[in-house]
Design a protein around this motif. Sequence first.
Motif, PDB file in Angstrom:
ATOM      1  N   LEU A 248      -7.395  -4.155   7.788  1.00 51.28           N
ATOM      2  CA  LEU A 248      -6.222  -3.418   7.329  1.00 51.28           C
ATOM      3  C   LEU A 248      -6.027  -3.591   5.822  1.00 51.28           C
ATOM      4  N   THR A 249      -6.257  -4.788   5.311  1.00 53.66           N
ATOM      5  CA  THR A 249      -6.122  -5.021   3.872  1.00 53.66           C
ATOM      6  C   THR A 249      -7.107  -4.159   3.096  1.00 53.66           C
ATOM      7  N   LEU A 250      -8.319  -4.012   3.605  1.00 50.20           N
ATOM      8  CA  LEU A 250      -9.326  -3.194   2.925  1.00 50.20           C
ATOM      9  C   LEU A 250      -8.985  -1.711   2.999  1.00 50.20           C
ATOM     10  N   LEU A 251      -8.474  -1.253   4.136  1.00 52.84           N
ATOM     11  CA  LEU A 251      -8.023   0.134   4.228  1.00 52.84           C
ATOM     12  C   LEU A 251      -6.888   0.389   3.233  1.00 52.84           C
ATOM     13  N   SER A 252      -6.027  -0.623   3.050  1.00 57.24           N
ATOM     14  CA  SER A 252      -4.948  -0.501   2.074  1.00 57.24           C
ATOM     15  C   SER A 252      -5.503  -0.393   0.656  1.00 57.24           C
ATOM     16  N   LEU A 253      -6.579  -1.129   0.373  1.00 55.94           N
ATOM     17  CA  LEU A 253      -7.216  -1.028  -0.945  1.00 55.94           C
ATOM     18  C   LEU A 253      -7.747   0.380  -1.182  1.00 55.94           C
ATOM     19  N   ILE A 254      -8.443   0.930  -0.188  1.00 54.75           N
ATOM     20  CA  ILE A 254      -8.998   2.278  -0.343  1.00 54.75           C
ATOM     21  C   ILE A 254      -7.872   3.290  -0.539  1.00 54.75           C
TER      22      ILE A 254
ATOM     23  N   PRO B 199       0.838  -1.205   0.000  1.00 55.64           N
ATOM     24  CA  PRO B 199       0.000   0.000   0.000  1.00 55.64           C
ATOM     25  C   PRO B 199       0.870   1.251   0.000  1.00 55.64           C
ATOM     26  N   PRO B 200       0.323   2.403  -0.357  1.00 51.47           N
ATOM     27  CA  PRO B 200       1.110   3.650  -0.340  1.00 51.47           C
ATOM     28  C   PRO B 200       1.532   4.007   1.087  1.00 51.47           C
ATOM     29  N   LYS B 201       2.835   4.142   1.291  1.00 54.92           N
ATOM     30  CA  LYS B 201       3.349   4.370   2.641  1.00 54.92           C
ATOM     31  C   LYS B 201       2.991   5.756   3.170  1.00 54.92           C
ATOM     32  N   GLU B 202       2.637   6.674   2.264  1.00 59.00           N
ATOM     33  CA  GLU B 202       2.241   8.001   2.736  1.00 59.00           C
ATOM     34  C   GLU B 202       0.838   7.989   3.329  1.00 59.00           C
ATOM     35  N   MET B 203       0.167   6.854   3.228  1.00 59.63           N
ATOM     36  CA  MET B 203      -1.188   6.740   3.793  1.00 59.63           C
ATOM     37  C   MET B 203      -1.279   5.641   4.846  1.00 59.63           C
ATOM     38  N   ILE B 204      -0.668   4.492   4.560  1.00 60.74           N
ATOM     39  CA  ILE B 204      -0.737   3.345   5.475  1.00 60.74           C
ATOM     40  C   ILE B 204       0.610   3.225   6.186  1.00 60.74           C
ATOM     41  N   LYS B 205       0.599   3.389   7.497  1.00 61.12           N
ATOM     42  CA  LYS B 205       1.864   3.405   8.235  1.00 61.12           C
ATOM     43  C   LYS B 205       2.288   2.027   8.733  1.00 61.12           C
ATOM     44  N   SER B 206       1.378   1.070   8.718  1.00 61.62           N
ATOM     45  CA  SER B 206       1.711  -0.264   9.218  1.00 61.62           C
ATOM     46  C   SER B 206       2.255  -1.134   8.092  1.00 61.62           C
ATOM     47  N   GLU B 207       3.171  -2.032   8.439  1.00 58.66           N
ATOM     48  CA  GLU B 207       3.700  -2.990   7.466  1.00 58.66           C
ATOM     49  C   GLU B 207       2.736  -4.169   7.375  1.00 58.66           C
ATOM     50  N   LEU B 208       2.357  -4.521   6.156  1.00 58.96           N
ATOM     51  CA  LEU B 208       1.434  -5.633   5.963  1.00 58.96           C
ATOM     52  C   LEU B 208       2.175  -6.964   5.990  1.00 58.96           C
ATOM     53  N   PHE B 209       1.510  -7.996   6.501  1.00 52.69           N
ATOM     54  CA  PHE B 209       2.029  -9.348   6.355  1.00 52.69           C
ATOM     55  C   PHE B 209       1.966  -9.734   4.876  1.00 52.69           C
ATOM     56  N   PHE B 210       2.740 -10.756   4.503  1.00 52.87           N
ATOM     57  CA  PHE B 210       2.793 -11.147   3.096  1.00 52.87           C
ATOM     58  C   PHE B 210       1.406 -11.549   2.588  1.00 52.87           C
ATOM     59  N   HIS B 211       0.626 -12.291   3.414  1.00 48.16           N
ATOM     60  CA  HIS B 211      -0.685 -12.714   2.938  1.00 48.16           C
ATOM     61  C   HIS B 211      -1.614 -11.521   2.749  1.00 48.16           C
TER      62      HIS B 211
ATOM     63  N   LEU C 204      -4.240  -7.777  -0.982  1.00 43.16           N
ATOM     64  CA  LEU C 204      -4.372  -6.465  -1.613  1.00 43.16           C
ATOM     65  C   LEU C 204      -4.225  -6.585  -3.130  1.00 43.16           C
ATOM     66  N   GLY C 205      -3.271  -7.410  -3.570  1.00 45.10           N
ATOM     67  CA  GLY C 205      -3.108  -7.623  -5.005  1.00 45.10           C
ATOM     68  C   GLY C 205      -4.359  -8.209  -5.632  1.00 45.10           C
ATOM     69  N   TRP C 206      -4.987  -9.159  -4.920  1.00 44.59           N
ATOM     70  CA  TRP C 206      -6.207  -9.777  -5.436  1.00 44.59           C
ATOM     71  C   TRP C 206      -7.348  -8.764  -5.478  1.00 44.59           C
ATOM     72  N   LEU C 207      -7.501  -7.967  -4.422  1.00 44.32           N
ATOM     73  CA  LEU C 207      -8.561  -6.970  -4.385  1.00 44.32           C
ATOM     74  C   LEU C 207      -8.418  -5.969  -5.524  1.00 44.32           C
ATOM     75  N   VAL C 208      -7.173  -5.490  -5.736  1.00 37.84           N
ATOM     76  CA  VAL C 208      -6.929  -4.513  -6.800  1.00 37.84           C
ATOM     77  C   VAL C 208      -7.205  -5.129  -8.169  1.00 37.84           C
ATOM     78  N   SER C 209      -6.740  -6.358  -8.371  1.00 42.25           N
ATOM     79  CA  SER C 209      -6.950  -7.001  -9.677  1.00 42.25           C
ATOM     80  C   SER C 209      -8.435  -7.197  -9.953  1.00 42.25           C
ATOM     81  N   ARG C 210      -9.217  -7.513  -8.919  1.00 40.84           N
ATOM     82  CA  ARG C 210     -10.658  -7.665  -9.113  1.00 40.84           C
ATOM     83  C   ARG C 210     -11.315  -6.331  -9.454  1.00 40.84           C
ATOM     84  N   GLU C 211     -10.868  -5.263  -8.786  1.00 40.20           N
ATOM     85  CA  GLU C 211     -11.504  -3.970  -9.012  1.00 40.20           C
ATOM     86  C   GLU C 211     -11.142  -3.373 -10.364  1.00 40.20           C
TER      87      GLU C 211
END
Length: 873
Positions: A278-284, A207-219, A224-231
């Motif tokens: 958190l994954t959904l916030l990363s998508l937004i 996710p964009p680090k200027e918005m999401i400050k937490s590090e995501l787990f690999f899964h 996030l990749g799946w959500l973006v590809s679907r959208e």
Amino acid sequence: MEEIQVEYEDRRDPVDFFMTLDSWPISPLNEDGVSQSQADTFLVGFVIVNVVGLRFYHGTISGREIVGLVRDELNPHDENAIKVLNMLSEQVGHIERAAASVLSPLIDSRSIAVEGIVPKPPAKGSRFKIPCQIHIFARIEDFERIKMAISRSGLQLISEGNASFTLSEAVAVKETKSILEEKSVDEIFKLLDLKVSKEGLSEPLDPPKEMIKSELFFHQKEGLGWLVSRETSCELPPFWQEKNGVYVNELTNYQTVTRPEPLRGGIFADDMGLGKTLTLLSLIAFDKSSLAVNSSSSIGGIADADDDESGEKSKRGRGRKKSDTLGKKRKAEDLGPNRKGKSPAFDNCSSLEPKSTLIVCPPSVFSSWMTQLEDHTIKGTFKVYMYYGERTKDAKELKKYDIVLTTYSTLASDESQDESPIKKIEWRRVILDEAHVIKNANTQQSRAVSNLNAKRRWAITGTPVQNNSYDLYSLVAFLKFEPLSMKSLWNSLIQRPLARGDEKGISRLQVLMATISLRRTKEKGLVGLPSKSIEIHFVDLREEERRVYDQMEEEAKKIVKDYISNESVVRNYTTVLSIIVRLRQICTDLALCPADLRALLPQSQIEDVKNNPKLLQKLLSVLQDGEDFDCPICISQPMDIIITCCAHIFCEPCILKTIKRSKPCCPMCRHPLSESDLFKAPPESQTTSTEGPSSSPSSKVAALLKLLTVSRDPSPSAKSIVFSQFRKMLLLLEEPLKQAGFKVIRLDGSMNAKKRSQVIKDFGVPAPEGPTIMLASLKASNAGINLTAASTVYLLEPWWNPAIEEQAMDRVHRIGQKHDVKVVRLIARDTIDERILQLQEKKRMLAKKAFGRRSQKDQREINRGDLTALMNL
């Protein structure tokens, strides 16, 4: 986000003004909202009738096509009218009046279910009518009655044995009949399965680090990749093909020259506790960042939208500092993974696209979303509005926000209001959190979310299948996944095969879920969570408990057996439920039960109950201490409980609105109702936490105290949660636990969201200052809260829906847990407790199979036979 603190106590969920009686579930025994008869119906035969009025409607039929048949009882010209819809839900016409007058009464009485197929395209020049096959399904015991009713009417019923029966186009008759280019239904599903298997999982995204400050787990990055590809998908939806410039749906044969919209969205079904929020916030955030790049401006461009028409800056605006920070954008080509030839992430967006995301969740989850926003996003990243309680009526105001949070009940109450701002907006995306809330597609809440106007739709739930595969239908309907969002097609291709144990139903369901959903489980070790172990601790009832239990069960068996043999289980549902509740309570503690157990059991048929207000009051008193049942209208735990003369339970506002209809009757059994037929709940029990059990602790309580004491010795500061479905049990437990030296706190359904949040916060205080035992009701604790301060879970009694238990367990076993988690289930030996465990296993197997890739054996749907098993008949 301190300014967005609100009280979450509002639980209004009024009856939908357009919800007709025939759309309500007839049998409360099916938690999925499907009438029992629907799962057990078989093809009686079919009739050939005409669809008329073609010239008055825009919907068209271009070839052999499955059509939807919908009762139109509010039609001003014909109270028996049946609308005919094409696959896009556009009206084509009506079933001719003479045929409708025969079929509609049978549909309204739920004696039959119908499915329509137009076998041939309209003849050239035909502007007035087109033939249609209507396939009629009913329970086997009703076959002769249905056949007689149809034959007396003059309609010709073509049933098995008739030479013309082979002309039927129904899937139920010929699963392998050529539909398009000699491909069977299962060949179409197999091709889709191969396509999904080849594509594999999308590549991970940051996710964009200027918005999401937490590090995501690999899964989470993979998610996030799946959500973006679907959208951002530009592919044709599943089951569609292009043939010489014409788009054809392979399942229904619907044809159109207009390219169908991609299916942008899906079911995000990761196990509970794996960080979906958190994954959904990363998508937004990812989407917002991409929008800024594609509109060649900074996020300040979005902030400009906060200016009102006079040019005055919104009071909630964050100024330009945020815009400058977010102006340092990555290149567009860095925003997406290698997407295998697909368009770059969100490159089809413009500054004119809607930018607001609507998040719908239960009130208890509000605090979780706010906490996640504070913990994981840079301050000022998102503008958030709480559409709840006192709220704006201005759609333009809502459009200024990146995220609008609301509840299912708020949407339901807005559904009948034409001026609701929620209904005026085309949302960039709608996210249903805890989406299993809409598992009954007939409820007002389900209709309200399905009617929302949105570019992208997401159903988020760790338990997509709670009771029955029909839970998934409501999610498919919300996603607008045509044609399977057409109920008749879902019933034909998936529901009926499943109900009969046909493996085709399971395999089709698996392909469908693989196509539109993503599910990862904790068993795969995605986040390195500590282990979770589940053990069963069997408890032998004491002599007195065993005597009372055996006596109660023997009398209960006789009554339930009579109800089953007389086909009157539905009419006697509350009596049956009270019997089951009582048996379960005896297993936990005799103190939950009144002395006059026998008085709760009617000695004859339901007529005695109808005319016995005192018995109705007793039935109600049995149920009101528990949290195990919902009002069938609003699908929420009843508030201001009412029991009807036909012994069914509702919220007072729901049933009062219902009986104001032109033909007031009980939604469950159709018994005529007036206000004089309604009985209020007796005053709530005055039991307090200071009253201990009247005698020595019950067998289960004694076992629990021993287990807690043994575990305390090596680790005095360790915390435990004790779950029960009975609030009275939580009260009874407080005193013996305190006497044993434990510091106790309680969380139950009588508390509002603010109070619950404070209890959870207090529970997080380390011992010895903080409590070490939380007494929690199952339903109050099964969603939206974090209880990782505890490491041991005790379940005092089993609940037949395993998903509810698993949700409660996973409030403890989730990201943030530092210790191994142990779950102990206390089961009374040789009682209904053990039989509930068997029922749970059946439901658990169905949920697993829905997301599996292979089916090893037949799995029948859960049906009324479960009642026989529960009562050990």
